[in-house]
Each structure stands twice: as structure tokens, then as C-alpha cells.
Design an enzyme around this catalytic site. Structure first.
Site, PDB file in Angstrom:
ATOM      1  N   ALA A   1     -14.331  -8.429  42.648  1.00  0.00           N
ATOM      2  CA  ALA A   1     -15.059  -9.449  41.892  1.00  0.00           C
ATOM      3  C   ALA A   1     -14.704 -10.867  42.329  1.00  0.00           C
ATOM      4  O   ALA A   1     -15.310 -11.821  41.843  1.00  0.00           O
ATOM      5  CB  ALA A   1     -14.792  -9.278  40.395  1.00  0.00           C
TER       6      ALA A   1
ATOM      7  N   SER B   1      -9.658 -14.647  42.373  1.00  0.00           N
ATOM      8  CA  SER B   1      -8.388 -15.326  42.633  1.00  0.00           C
ATOM      9  C   SER B   1      -8.538 -16.487  43.605  1.00  0.00           C
ATOM     10  O   SER B   1      -8.409 -16.309  44.813  1.00  0.00           O
ATOM     11  CB  SER B   1      -7.376 -14.305  43.186  1.00  0.00           C
ATOM     12  OG  SER B   1      -6.098 -14.868  43.289  1.00  0.00           O
TER      13      SER B   1
ATOM     14  N   GLY C   1      -7.685 -19.380  46.046  1.00  0.00           N
ATOM     15  CA  GLY C   1      -6.506 -19.526  46.888  1.00  0.00           C
ATOM     16  C   GLY C   1      -6.139 -18.263  47.626  1.00  0.00           C
ATOM     17  O   GLY C   1      -5.343 -18.284  48.558  1.00  0.00           O
TER      18      GLY C   1
ATOM     19  N   ILE D   1      -7.495 -15.865  50.106  1.00  0.00           N
ATOM     20  CA  ILE D   1      -8.602 -15.872  51.059  1.00  0.00           C
ATOM     21  C   ILE D   1      -9.289 -14.520  51.127  1.00  0.00           C
ATOM     22  O   ILE D   1     -10.526 -14.429  51.149  1.00  0.00           O
ATOM     23  CB  ILE D   1      -8.097 -16.307  52.445  1.00  0.00           C
ATOM     24  CG1 ILE D   1      -7.639 -17.774  52.395  1.00  0.00           C
ATOM     25  CG2 ILE D   1      -9.179 -16.134  53.506  1.00  0.00           C
ATOM     26  CD1 ILE D   1      -6.938 -18.246  53.651  1.00  0.00           C
TER      27      ILE D   1
ATOM     28  N   GLU E   1       5.104 -15.440  38.681  1.00  0.00           N
ATOM     29  CA  GLU E   1       4.378 -14.367  39.369  1.00  0.00           C
ATOM     30  C   GLU E   1       5.322 -13.308  39.914  1.00  0.00           C
ATOM     31  O   GLU E   1       4.982 -12.553  40.827  1.00  0.00           O
ATOM     32  CB  GLU E   1       3.487 -14.961  40.457  1.00  0.00           C
ATOM     33  CG  GLU E   1       2.614 -16.089  39.920  1.00  0.00           C
ATOM     34  CD  GLU E   1       1.120 -15.872  40.045  1.00  0.00           C
ATOM     35  OE1 GLU E   1       0.699 -15.148  40.944  1.00  0.00           O
ATOM     36  OE2 GLU E   1       0.372 -16.447  39.214  1.00  0.00           O
TER      37      GLU E   1
ATOM     38  N   ARG F   1       1.700 -22.293  40.770  1.00  0.00           N
ATOM     39  CA  ARG F   1       1.443 -20.885  40.490  1.00  0.00           C
ATOM     40  C   ARG F   1       2.766 -20.160  40.227  1.00  0.00           C
ATOM     41  O   ARG F   1       2.830 -19.233  39.428  1.00  0.00           O
ATOM     42  CB  ARG F   1       0.679 -20.257  41.664  1.00  0.00           C
ATOM     43  CG  ARG F   1       0.205 -18.862  41.384  1.00  0.00           C
ATOM     44  CD  ARG F   1      -0.971 -18.459  42.242  1.00  0.00           C
ATOM     45  NE  ARG F   1      -1.313 -17.068  42.021  1.00  0.00           N
ATOM     46  CZ  ARG F   1      -2.349 -16.458  42.559  1.00  0.00           C
ATOM     47  NH1 ARG F   1      -3.169 -17.131  43.350  1.00  0.00           N
ATOM     48  NH2 ARG F   1      -2.598 -15.192  42.323  1.00  0.00           N
TER      49      ARG F   1
ATOM     50  N   HIS G   1       1.546 -16.554  47.438  1.00  0.00           N
ATOM     51  CA  HIS G   1       2.876 -16.105  47.032  1.00  0.00           C
ATOM     52  C   HIS G   1       3.813 -16.225  48.230  1.00  0.00           C
ATOM     53  O   HIS G   1       3.382 -16.118  49.387  1.00  0.00           O
ATOM     54  CB  HIS G   1       2.867 -14.639  46.572  1.00  0.00           C
ATOM     55  CG  HIS G   1       2.124 -14.405  45.302  1.00  0.00           C
ATOM     56  ND1 HIS G   1       1.242 -13.356  45.143  1.00  0.00           N
ATOM     57  CD2 HIS G   1       2.118 -15.079  44.130  1.00  0.00           C
ATOM     58  CE1 HIS G   1       0.730 -13.404  43.917  1.00  0.00           C
ATOM     59  NE2 HIS G   1       1.247 -14.431  43.290  1.00  0.00           N
TER      60      HIS G   1
ATOM     61  N   ASP H   1       5.800 -14.024  49.309  1.00  0.00           N
ATOM     62  CA  ASP H   1       5.881 -12.792  50.093  1.00  0.00           C
ATOM     63  C   ASP H   1       4.738 -12.635  51.088  1.00  0.00           C
ATOM     64  O   ASP H   1       4.668 -11.635  51.802  1.00  0.00           O
ATOM     65  CB  ASP H   1       6.010 -11.561  49.189  1.00  0.00           C
ATOM     66  CG  ASP H   1       4.768 -11.247  48.370  1.00  0.00           C
ATOM     67  OD1 ASP H   1       3.772 -11.985  48.466  1.00  0.00           O
ATOM     68  OD2 ASP H   1       4.793 -10.243  47.621  1.00  0.00           O
TER      69      ASP H   1
ATOM     70  N   ASN I   1      -8.512  -7.197  49.029  1.00  0.00           N
ATOM     71  CA  ASN I   1      -8.376  -8.002  47.812  1.00  0.00           C
ATOM     72  C   ASN I   1      -7.148  -8.903  47.866  1.00  0.00           C
ATOM     73  O   ASN I   1      -6.824  -9.563  46.882  1.00  0.00           O
ATOM     74  CB  ASN I   1      -8.299  -7.095  46.580  1.00  0.00           C
ATOM     75  CG  ASN I   1      -9.391  -7.395  45.569  1.00  0.00           C
ATOM     76  OD1 ASN I   1     -10.108  -8.378  45.687  1.00  0.00           O
ATOM     77  ND2 ASN I   1      -9.511  -6.546  44.563  1.00  0.00           N
TER      78      ASN I   1
ATOM     79  N   CYS J   1       3.025  -6.248  48.495  1.00  0.00           N
ATOM     80  CA  CYS J   1       2.427  -6.554  47.188  1.00  0.00           C
ATOM     81  C   CYS J   1       2.402  -5.330  46.289  1.00  0.00           C
ATOM     82  O   CYS J   1       2.491  -5.447  45.069  1.00  0.00           O
ATOM     83  CB  CYS J   1       0.994  -7.058  47.365  1.00  0.00           C
ATOM     84  SG  CYS J   1       0.859  -8.783  47.849  1.00  0.00           S
TER      85      CYS J   1
END
Length: 424
Positions: A19, A22, A24, A26, A174, A207, A240, A242, A349, A355
Site C-alpha cells: 500500500a 512509509s 522515506g 524507497i 523504532e 524517526r 533505519h 540497519d 516493501n 529487518c
């Protein structure tokens, strides 16, 4: 103490969709509106788990929360039975409804920050649930995550599971995606490194707020080092830490442009762990690093010794990135193996191998105290694969999230998972 690092992977849920929620991220934006394949996504994740199990590593999983997020919608004023709540939200606020359908809890690295027992003030493993306050769809996850972690790590002699910090921008958190641990070995005391996303008072959103890392460290009674992610990395799409860095025991693998104060970070790590090894990559740009998710790989200590990078297959498709991988493997460092996995549905996604997992280092007694339903062996893994094959949708069009048949199918899949967990 002797310790085992367990990777708890998020089982990708039956509502996995594209959808594009998010900003930022890409990959999320690029694939917004595409057709997703929840069944293939979950099986890809399970196949990755099995690869590591077959190498003798302890592997766990975290079940997905139910989606659409009825409790969140009900708290926002949509009344009636569950079906009515979902139908009203879909009709009256489609944007909110799409956020409530997100399967983003698959990315277990954002579930919590884990402070190892040797680093904590009371000798227990501390798990601080992440509030994920910056993104609406992710902010719905914290209550379910807290409840699930309290189930998996229920023994309070060995674990302390904390609720999320206040869900405000000041404490935007996060989770483990912005936390690294440098230590001689998993069972020894180490340095907890918290990477925040912007300086306080800057024009960029935090964030990952510095205040969040400070609060997490206080809750666990841990000494911590706080450092700033480079603005260049954030603007290139590293939402993030990571995405541009990964650590394991005494090794840090990072892009050369990952941190604003690279020298200060490396000096602190070297003081805490004298045999600290930094492996920096400057042969590829941030664009290649982020599109391939080279640094969103898992970096693991193998039972037989040495370390392996668990890489997304996209790294092999980019010659510049793969050349960087070969240079890492040939270098004077403990990383001596590449394990390439297909997690393409998650990658589309914005989530690579790192992750998808939450790392939890535990001693022998703490390992025995974990709820065994969430630790995988051959039988449990096969049961999860069969469940996904039978109940997860084959495809989802993000434009069709309001289809009641899809809600019913997702609900049936979760019912089947609950039944499985009640008996395995």
C-alpha cells in the site's frame, strides 16, 4: 557466561500488501500498488529461518498480529462487531483503513530493543517494546507486540519486557534497527550503541529520537553510547541504521557514510572492546547500498567459528555490490561466508534479512525459560509451512483491501495459527 544468540523472525502475515505507507522508504514507495504474494512472502521467510537452523543456529519466530487492526479502529470510534468496525473504517476513511491493514510487524527488528543480561543493571535480558510512533501504520503494532513478547519471555527471573515509551515524536523509537551491541562474545558485557536519526531541534524528523535511546538504556540500567546517523544516509533512503550498518560481537560492518561522527563511534567501541574490528565499505555509493540492502544483512557467528553474512539475493544481481561482498569475505576480518537468501517479497516493501529478525542473546537458563512454542525445530517449522500453504492468500491487490472476503480469509488464517500454537 555461555550465551546463545537467537534470531526471532517475524512470520509474515496473511495481509502482506504493497500500500506504500512509509515515506522515506524507497522500496515501499516504488512498489506502492503492486500485487503482493502473502503465501510466497511467508514461505520465503520460513525458508530463510530453515537455512540458519540447518547451520546449527537457534531460530525462533514471532507470530503476526491480526490485521485489519480492529482494536485500533475501535479505539478511534468505529463501533459495532468486528466486521462492522472494519466495513465502516474502509468506507469512511480509506487511508486510515489501509494503515490498519499493514503487515509491517513482519519486520521484527522494529519490535523492541534488546539489552543483553550482561549489560543490564539487574542481570536480566530486557526487551523494550518499540512505539514506532512516527508512522501511523506501525504505531498500531506496539500493544500486540508487547503482549506477544510477554508471552514468549514470560519468566521474570530471566526477562523484563517493558511496554512502549510514550508514543510521541519526542520518544519516537523504532527498536533494534537503530541499536547495535559490540562485545567480545555474546555472553560477555558489551557496549550498547544507539543510533538516532537527527539532532534535537533540527528540521528533520527524529524517526529514532535520541531521547528514546536514552530512556531505553535507563529502563535496562545499561551504559550506552549515542551517535548520530549521517544525514546523507537518511536522505538517500536509510530510514533505519540497519540499512547502512550491522554489528555482531566485536565486528561492525558499515558503509563509510553511515555515521556523522564515525571517529567518535569507533573510538568508543575500541575502548569498550579492545579487539573491535571495523569493516568499512567505500567502494559503492549509498544508492547501491540501499537498493541492494547489503548492510541489511544478518551478521552471525557460526557454531563452527567464523562469521557469515546472510544477504538478500539482490546483492548478487548488482555487480558493484557483489564485488564489495567478495572484498569483505577476502579481507582481514572474521566474516568468511556469504549465505544468499530470497526474501524478495519483503524487500519490495523495504525489509531485508536483518529487518525480519529480532536478536535475543540468552544464557543457558534463560534459553530454557523461553516459551518453546516459539522456538523452531523441524516439526514446528514443517507445521508452519503447511499452515501457510493452506491458509495464506496467494495474492493481494492493494486496491482491494476493502474486500470482505479478504478480511475473512485473513481471520481464518489467524484462527488456524492460534490453533496450531495451542497444540505444538
Amino acid at each position: 557466561m555461555t550465551a546463545t544468540e537467537i534470531n526471532f523472525d517475524g512470520l509474515i502475515g496473511p495481509m502482506h500488501n504493497y500500500a506504500g505507507l512509509s515515506p522515506g522508504n524507497i522500496a515501499s514507495a516504488t512498489n506502492a500498488g503492486a500485487i503482493s504474494q502473502p503465501r510466497a512472502a511467508a514461505l520465503q521467510g520460513l525458508a530463510k529461518m530453515k537455512r540458519l537452523m540447518d547451520r546449527g543456529l537457534v531460530q525462533g519466530f514471532i507470530p503476526p498480529p491480526r490485521r485489519p487492526a480492529v482494536a485500533a479502529l475501535r479505539a478511534l470510534g468505529f463501533g459495532g462487531d468486528d466486521r462492522s468496525v472494519i466495513a465502516r473504517a474502509a468506507a469512511e476513511d480509506p487511508v486510515l483503513f489501509n494503515n490498519a491493514c499493514s503487515a509491517s510487524a513482519m519486520w521484527a527488528a522494529n519490535a523492541a530493543t534488546v539489552i543483553a543480561a550482561p549489560d543490564s543493571g539487574d542481570g536480566r535480558v530486557h526487551l523494550v517494546t518499540a512505539n514506532l510512533a512516527t508512522m501511523l501504520h506501525r504505531s498500531f503494532e506496539a500493544p500486540d507486540t508487547f503482549a506477544t513478547l510477554r508471552t514468549i519471555f514470560a519468566d521474570q527471573r530471566h526477562f523484563a519486557v517493558h511496554p512502549a515509551l510514550p508514543g510521541t515524536q519526542h520518544f519516537s523509537d523504532e527498536g533494534a534497527a537503530n541499536h547495535m551491541r559490540i562485545t567480545p562474545r555474546h555472553g560477555e558485557r558489551g557496549l550498547d550503541i544507539f543510533v538516532h536519526g537527527a539532532a534535537r531541534g533540527s528540521r528533520f524528523p527524529e524517526r529514532q529520537a535520541k531521547r528514546a535511546g536514552e530512556a531505553v538504556a535507563r529502563l535496562a540500567g545499561a551504559d550506552a553510547f549515542h551517535t548520530l546517523q549521517s544525514q546523507a544516509a537518511i536522505e538517500a533512503g536509510a530510514f533505519h541504521n540497519d540499512v547502512v550498518a550491522v554489528a555482531n560481537e566485536h565486528v561492525l560492518l558499515a558503509h563509510a557514510a553511515a555515521f556523522e561522527d564515525r571517529d567518535g563511534l569507533f573510538a568508543a567501541a575500541g575502548r569498550a572492546v579492545p579487539d573491535f574490528v571495523a569493516v568499512e565499505v567505500d567502494s559503492i555509493g549509498l544508492d547501491d547500498a540501499i537498493s541492494s540492502y547489503l548492510f541489511n544483512s544478518q551478521l552471525l557467528t557460526l557454531p563452527e567459528g567464523g562469521m557469515a553474512l546472510v544477504l538478500p539475493s539482490e546483492t548478487r544481481e548488482n555487480p558493484r555490490v557483489w564485488a564489495a561482498v567478495e572484498t569483505i569475505l577476502a579481507g582481514n576480518n572474521p566474516i568468511n561466508e556469504a549465505i544468499v537468501v530470497d526474501v524478495r517479497e519483503s524487500m519490495r516493501n523495504g525489509g531485508g534479512p536483518a529487518c525480519l529478525r529480532l536478536r535475543v542473546p540468552v544464557g543457558e537458563e534463560a534459553l530454557r525459560a523461553i516459551d518453546p512454542r516459539f522456538l523452531l525445530d523441524e516439526r514446528r517449522w514443517e507445521a508452519l509451512c503447511a499452515l501457510v500453504e493452506r491458509h495464506w492468500p496467494e495474492r493481494i491487490d492493494a486496491a482491494e483491501l476493502a474486500d470482505p472476503a479478504l478480511w475473512a480469509a485473513a481471520g481464518a488464517a489467524h484462527d488456524a495459527l492460534d490453533t496450531l500454537l495451542a497444540r505444538v
